[in-house]
Write an enzyme that holds these catalytic residues in place. Structure first.
Site, short mmCIF file in Angstrom:
data_model
loop_
_atom_site.label_atom_id
_atom_site.label_comp_id
_atom_site.label_asym_id
_atom_site.label_seq_id
_atom_site.Cartn_x
_atom_site.Cartn_y
_atom_site.Cartn_z
N GLY A 1 0.79 -1.24 0.00
CA GLY A 1 0.00 0.00 0.00
C GLY A 1 0.81 1.28 0.00
O GLY A 1 0.40 2.27 -0.60
N GLU B 1 3.89 4.10 6.02
CA GLU B 1 2.68 3.27 5.95
C GLU B 1 1.60 4.01 5.19
O GLU B 1 1.54 5.24 5.24
CB GLU B 1 2.17 3.01 7.37
CG GLU B 1 2.36 1.60 7.88
CD GLU B 1 1.36 0.60 7.33
OE1 GLU B 1 0.98 0.70 6.16
OE2 GLU B 1 0.99 -0.30 8.10
N ASP B 2 0.73 3.27 4.53
CA ASP B 2 -0.39 3.92 3.85
C ASP B 2 -1.45 4.38 4.84
O ASP B 2 -1.91 5.51 4.78
CB ASP B 2 -1.00 2.98 2.77
CG ASP B 2 -1.40 1.60 3.30
OD1 ASP B 2 -1.17 1.29 4.49
OD2 ASP B 2 -1.94 0.80 2.49
N ASP C 1 -5.03 1.96 10.97
CA ASP C 1 -6.44 1.63 11.20
C ASP C 1 -6.57 1.15 12.65
O ASP C 1 -6.58 1.96 13.57
CB ASP C 1 -6.85 0.60 10.15
CG ASP C 1 -8.33 0.30 10.14
OD1 ASP C 1 -9.10 1.07 10.71
OD2 ASP C 1 -8.73 -0.72 9.54
N GLY D 1 -4.27 -0.34 14.18
CA GLY D 1 -2.92 -0.17 14.74
C GLY D 1 -2.20 -1.49 14.93
O GLY D 1 -1.00 -1.50 15.21
N LYS D 2 -2.90 -2.60 14.77
CA LYS D 2 -2.28 -3.91 15.05
C LYS D 2 -1.12 -4.22 14.11
O LYS D 2 -0.05 -4.65 14.55
CB LYS D 2 -3.34 -5.02 14.93
CG LYS D 2 -4.34 -5.02 16.07
CD LYS D 2 -5.33 -6.15 15.90
CE LYS D 2 -6.50 -6.02 16.85
NZ LYS D 2 -7.56 -6.98 16.53
N THR D 3 -1.33 -4.01 12.82
CA THR D 3 -0.27 -4.31 11.85
C THR D 3 0.94 -3.42 12.10
O THR D 3 2.08 -3.90 12.16
CB THR D 3 -0.78 -4.06 10.40
OG1 THR D 3 -2.05 -4.66 10.25
CG2 THR D 3 0.19 -4.60 9.38
N LYS E 1 -7.02 6.57 10.68
CA LYS E 1 -8.42 6.42 11.10
C LYS E 1 -8.42 6.30 12.62
O LYS E 1 -8.50 5.19 13.15
CB LYS E 1 -9.02 5.13 10.52
CG LYS E 1 -9.24 5.10 9.02
CD LYS E 1 -9.92 3.76 8.68
CE LYS E 1 -10.02 3.51 7.22
NZ LYS E 1 -10.53 2.15 6.92
N PHE F 1 -13.80 2.77 4.36
CA PHE F 1 -12.81 2.04 3.57
C PHE F 1 -12.44 2.89 2.36
O PHE F 1 -13.30 3.35 1.61
CB PHE F 1 -13.33 0.68 3.12
CG PHE F 1 -12.22 -0.23 2.68
CD1 PHE F 1 -11.50 -0.97 3.62
CD2 PHE F 1 -11.85 -0.32 1.35
CE1 PHE F 1 -10.44 -1.78 3.22
CE2 PHE F 1 -10.80 -1.12 0.94
CZ PHE F 1 -10.10 -1.85 1.89
N ASP G 1 -5.78 -0.49 -1.94
CA ASP G 1 -6.53 -1.38 -2.83
C ASP G 1 -7.78 -1.94 -2.18
O ASP G 1 -7.92 -1.98 -0.96
CB ASP G 1 -5.66 -2.58 -3.20
CG ASP G 1 -5.51 -3.54 -2.03
OD1 ASP G 1 -5.06 -3.09 -0.95
OD2 ASP G 1 -5.87 -4.73 -2.17
N ARG H 1 -5.23 0.62 -7.00
CA ARG H 1 -4.00 1.21 -6.46
C ARG H 1 -3.45 2.32 -7.35
O ARG H 1 -2.76 3.22 -6.89
CB ARG H 1 -2.89 0.13 -6.35
CG ARG H 1 -3.12 -0.92 -5.28
CD ARG H 1 -1.82 -1.70 -5.06
NE ARG H 1 -2.06 -2.99 -4.45
CZ ARG H 1 -2.15 -3.20 -3.13
NH1 ARG H 1 -2.05 -2.19 -2.31
NH2 ARG H 1 -2.36 -4.42 -2.65
#
Ligand code: XMP
Ligand code: MG
Length: 172
Positions: free
Chosen positions: A42, A96-97, A100, A102-104, A128, A149, A156, A162
């Site tokens: 992303g 980062e794109d 959200d 925050g987990k990733t 977000k 979203f 994507d 993208r």
């Protein structure tokens, strides 16, 4: 599902903000060298635009984490690509794109921190904040957006959209 008629963020708005972020990073790291770590896939478009506007020496590497399925986050985070660069003692900026839950991003920062960089900060194009589950601090944020979203400019939906220079919301 289709794209919103009007973009949420136009190409001009995005480009203007990317220039501001690059200026801010260039000031903050003046006299130092940074390592950009783009989170694939992303952030690839955002990072390419950002890097070209930096006025400090920067090298580029990538990390890839798999965690997102369709419209909803969740499930364990798996790294399918790690940086080749030795980050020990380096000034690292993770690009980062979107932030959200925050987990990733939290898992990515933990993984990179294990290399003991001199500094490690996060630069996200979109945030977000209302959807956050894991607290993550982003030193640089392009735009805070509502919990919708979004696609385009690297983001994507099932690998589509993208290439769009603007960012759109998906609508029913
Ligand atoms: P978490 O929830 O771990 O998720 O912060 C971050 C990753 O989820 C993806 N993501 C999105 N992708 N449109 C997208 O195309 C969105 O609105 C969106 N929200 C989250 C993204 O891959 C991000 O790295
Ligand atoms: Mg995705």
């Amino acid at each position: 599902m289709r794209l919103s008629d009007q973009p949420l963020l136009s190409a001009e708005t995005i480009q203007g903000r990317v220039t501001e972020l690059a200026d801010q990073i260039s000031r903050d790291y003046s006299g130092r060298e940074i390592v950009l770590i783009a989170v694939l896939k992303g952030a690839s478009i955002f990072c390419a635009d950002l890097m070209r506007r930096l006025r400090v020496p920067a090298t580029l590497d990538y990390i890839r984490a798999k965690s997102y399925r369709g419209l909803h986050s969740g499930g364990p985070i798996e790294f399918t690509m790690l940086p080749e660069t030795n980050l020990t003692g380096r000034n690292v900026v993770v690009v980062e794109d979107i932030l959200d839950t925050g987990k990733t991003t939290a898992a990515i920062l933990d993984m990179l921190d294990a290399d003991h960089p001199a500094s490690l900060v996060l630069c996200v194009l979109l945030d977000k904040p209302s959807h956050r589950v894991t607290p993550v601090h982003a030193a640089y944020v392009g735009f805070a957006i509502e919990d919708r979203f979004v696609v385009g400019y690297g983001l994507d939906f099932d690998e589509a959209h993208r290439h769009l220079p603007a960012i759109y919301t998906l609508v029913e």
